[in-house]
Design a protein around this motif. Structure first.
Motif, PDB file in Angstrom:
ATOM      1  N   ASN A   1       0.867  -1.177   0.000  1.00 26.40           N
ATOM      2  CA  ASN A   1       0.000   0.000   0.000  1.00 26.40           C
ATOM      3  C   ASN A   1       0.907   1.231   0.000  1.00 26.40           C
ATOM      4  O   ASN A   1       1.321   1.700   1.064  1.00 26.40           O
ATOM      5  CB  ASN A   1      -0.923  -0.007   1.226  1.00 26.40           C
ATOM      6  CG  ASN A   1      -1.969   1.093   1.188  1.00 26.40           C
ATOM      7  OD1 ASN A   1      -1.735   2.170   0.629  1.00 26.40           O
ATOM      8  ND2 ASN A   1      -3.121   0.832   1.794  1.00 26.40           N
TER       9      ASN A   1
ATOM     10  N   ILE B   1      -8.048   5.702  11.598  1.00 26.53           N
ATOM     11  CA  ILE B   1      -8.523   5.115  10.348  1.00 26.53           C
ATOM     12  C   ILE B   1     -10.006   5.435  10.244  1.00 26.53           C
ATOM     13  O   ILE B   1     -10.837   4.871  10.965  1.00 26.53           O
ATOM     14  CB  ILE B   1      -8.294   3.597  10.309  1.00 26.53           C
ATOM     15  CG1 ILE B   1      -6.805   3.283  10.425  1.00 26.53           C
ATOM     16  CG2 ILE B   1      -8.855   3.003   9.025  1.00 26.53           C
ATOM     17  CD1 ILE B   1      -6.493   1.801  10.445  1.00 26.53           C
TER      18      ILE B   1
ATOM     19  N   ARG C   1      -9.253   4.314   3.957  1.00 21.54           N
ATOM     20  CA  ARG C   1      -8.905   3.240   3.043  1.00 21.54           C
ATOM     21  C   ARG C   1      -9.561   3.408   1.685  1.00 21.54           C
ATOM     22  O   ARG C   1     -10.573   4.091   1.551  1.00 21.54           O
ATOM     23  CB  ARG C   1      -9.333   1.892   3.625  1.00 21.54           C
ATOM     24  CG  ARG C   1      -8.710   1.553   4.943  1.00 21.54           C
ATOM     25  CD  ARG C   1      -9.405   0.392   5.627  1.00 21.54           C
ATOM     26  NE  ARG C   1      -9.814  -0.643   4.686  1.00 21.54           N
ATOM     27  CZ  ARG C   1     -11.049  -0.779   4.224  1.00 21.54           C
ATOM     28  NH1 ARG C   1     -11.998   0.065   4.608  1.00 21.54           N
ATOM     29  NH2 ARG C   1     -11.343  -1.736   3.392  1.00 21.54           N
TER      30      ARG C   1
ATOM     31  N   ILE D   1      -7.495  -4.968   8.598  1.00 21.79           N
ATOM     32  CA  ILE D   1      -6.876  -3.691   8.233  1.00 21.79           C
ATOM     33  C   ILE D   1      -5.447  -3.583   8.776  1.00 21.79           C
ATOM     34  O   ILE D   1      -4.554  -3.080   8.106  1.00 21.79           O
ATOM     35  CB  ILE D   1      -7.740  -2.522   8.751  1.00 21.79           C
ATOM     36  CG1 ILE D   1      -9.089  -2.511   8.009  1.00 21.79           C
ATOM     37  CG2 ILE D   1      -7.025  -1.189   8.560  1.00 21.79           C
ATOM     38  CD1 ILE D   1     -10.087  -1.512   8.551  1.00 21.79           C
TER      39      ILE D   1
END
Length: 429
Positions: A143, A190, A210, A235
């Motif tokens: 990522n 998050i 995300r 996650i």
């Protein structure tokens, strides 16, 4: 003398004639060899019609043989193609078995890397085993956007991470306000919906949202505490793959000190406990009594109260990633399961027939420093000495009225209001 000369001259002349004859013979032999390579009496030369017939027969026979040969070659090609497909299948199966074998050996190989060369055991009482597994090699390709953000936010390759949606906005504000007050720079929210993204940005809070994932986001946007809690295991995997240690935090936590000053970092998982005293937090021998067994009526059992899956420190190691994978997989197959129960089962259950247990190192945090709300409201607030103790965090996990109790914790420990905790019962109403 003259007679002798004539004899020598005659002998020379005869020798010359013989040499010429030999040369002429050789020349004629070469000419005939070229003109008649098969000799004067070749049967084919005397019977031209038969030679033509034989030639035609050979051509016809060759044509038939070629046709048969083509059929045989085609059959061979089909047979070889089938064998090739079968070999490819076998290769795939062998590759999968090899991969599984390699994965099975991975833990042992990692231990070898840590242990190095073999050593002799030292004197009695001096032997100490290694408890810290090596970290994985960071993989930024997992990522790249998150990797870039973590480079800016993390300190020493570690940070606090919390998941939040709009359902917990009020508690989230208490959460990050106290993190800022303590002076903790390495934390990240998050965001599970756009409203939380805007809320964090307006309060100068590091936030990450995300990329869309319909399978997860549908739960993230509307789910309650347990639904959101189950997402974190999937996650968090990316954080570990990127090489970062994560202190996972639920939102119903008040930070009073910097937790990174109180971690040991010697285990794969370092977690706060739901236990409320030394026995329940750190383990005890619980004796089960079964009178019907007579002499063997007492069975000894080892017990420990569960780790709290809402606050734990996890290092980027192979066992840690395997733990996240196992929990996420079980929760996806058993959606009604409680994530904390699954987390502890995968962490503690030993290997047995038909099941390979997780080989992960574990450490229980000091339950007075990393305090759950049962310890606070049932014990600490009633003890004059313990009331003077300042914990690192207080997790309001035992009570449903989380927000007012969080504010009361701030009033008591931050603002010094000694009676701030008094209005609340030990348990829930």
């Amino acid at each position: 003398m003259a007679g002798t000369g004539r004899r020598e001259k005659g002998q020379t002349l005869r020798g010359s004639r013989i040499a010429v004859a030999i040369v002429v013979g050789v020349l004629f032999g070469c000419i005939f060899a070229v003109l008649y390579p098969h000799g004067f009496f070749n049967s084919d030369a005397s019977t031209p019609s038969r030679r033509v017939a034989t030639s035609n027969l050979q051509v016809g026979s060759s044509s038939c043989e070629s046709s048969e040969r083509i059929k045989m070659l085609k059959s061979d090609i089909v047979s070889l193609s089938e064998k090739n497909a079968e070999l490819k299948k076998q290769v795939r199966e062998l590759s999968e078995k090899l991969q599984q074998a390699e994965q099975g050996k991975d833990h042992a190989q990692k231990q070898v890397l840590v242990l190095g060369k073999q050593q002799k055991a030292g004197p009695f009482g001096t032997v100490k085993s290694l408890r810290t597994n090596p970290t994985v090699v960071p993989d930024p390709s997992v990522n790249t956007r998150l990797a870039k953000l973590l480079e800016e936010v993390a300190v020493g390759k570690e940070l606090i991470v919390a998941l939040a949606n709009s359902n917990v906005k009020a508690m989230l504000e208490v959460w990050f306000t106290n993190i800022k007050r303590v002076g903790i720079p390495n934390y990240l929210v998050i965001a599970l919906d756009d409203h939380i993204v805007d809320f964090c940005k307006s309060n100068d809070v590091p936030v990450y949202k995300r990329d869309p994932d319909e399978g997860i986001d549908s739960v993230a946007r509307t789910g309650g505490n347990h639904a959101v809690s189950a997402l974190k295991f999937r996650i968090l995997r990316e954080f570990l793959q990127l090489g970062y240690s994560v202190l996972l935090s639920d939102i119903d936590i008040v930070f009073l000190q910097n937790p990174f000053d109180h971690l040991y970092r010697d285990s794969d998982v370092e977690s706060m406990t739901d236990g409320h005293n030394n026995m329940t937090a750190y383990g005890y021998n619980d004796v089960f009594d079964e009178p019907a067994m007579g002499w063997a009526r007492y069975a000894h059992t080892m017990r420990i109260w569960v780790y709290n899956s809402g606050f734990f420190y996890i290092r980027p190691t192979i066992p840690s990633i395997e733990l996240l994978d196992r929990v996420a997989d079980r929760l996806s197959r058993q959606p009604n399961s409680w994530d904390q129960a699954v987390f502890n089962e995968e962490l503690f259950y030993p290997s047995r027939p038909g099941y390979d247990g997780l080989h992960a190192a574990k450490r229980t945090m000091d339950f007075y420093m990393f305090m759950n709300s049962k310890v606070l409201f049932k014990t600490v607030r009633k003890d004059a000495k313990l009331k003077n103790l300042k914990p690192v965090i207080v997790h309001v996990n035992y009570h449903p009225d989380k927000f007012p109790r969080m504010k009361a914790v701030v009033e008591f420990y931050v603002n010094g209001k000694q009676d701030a905790l008094e209005p609340f019962p030990d348990g829930s109403d």
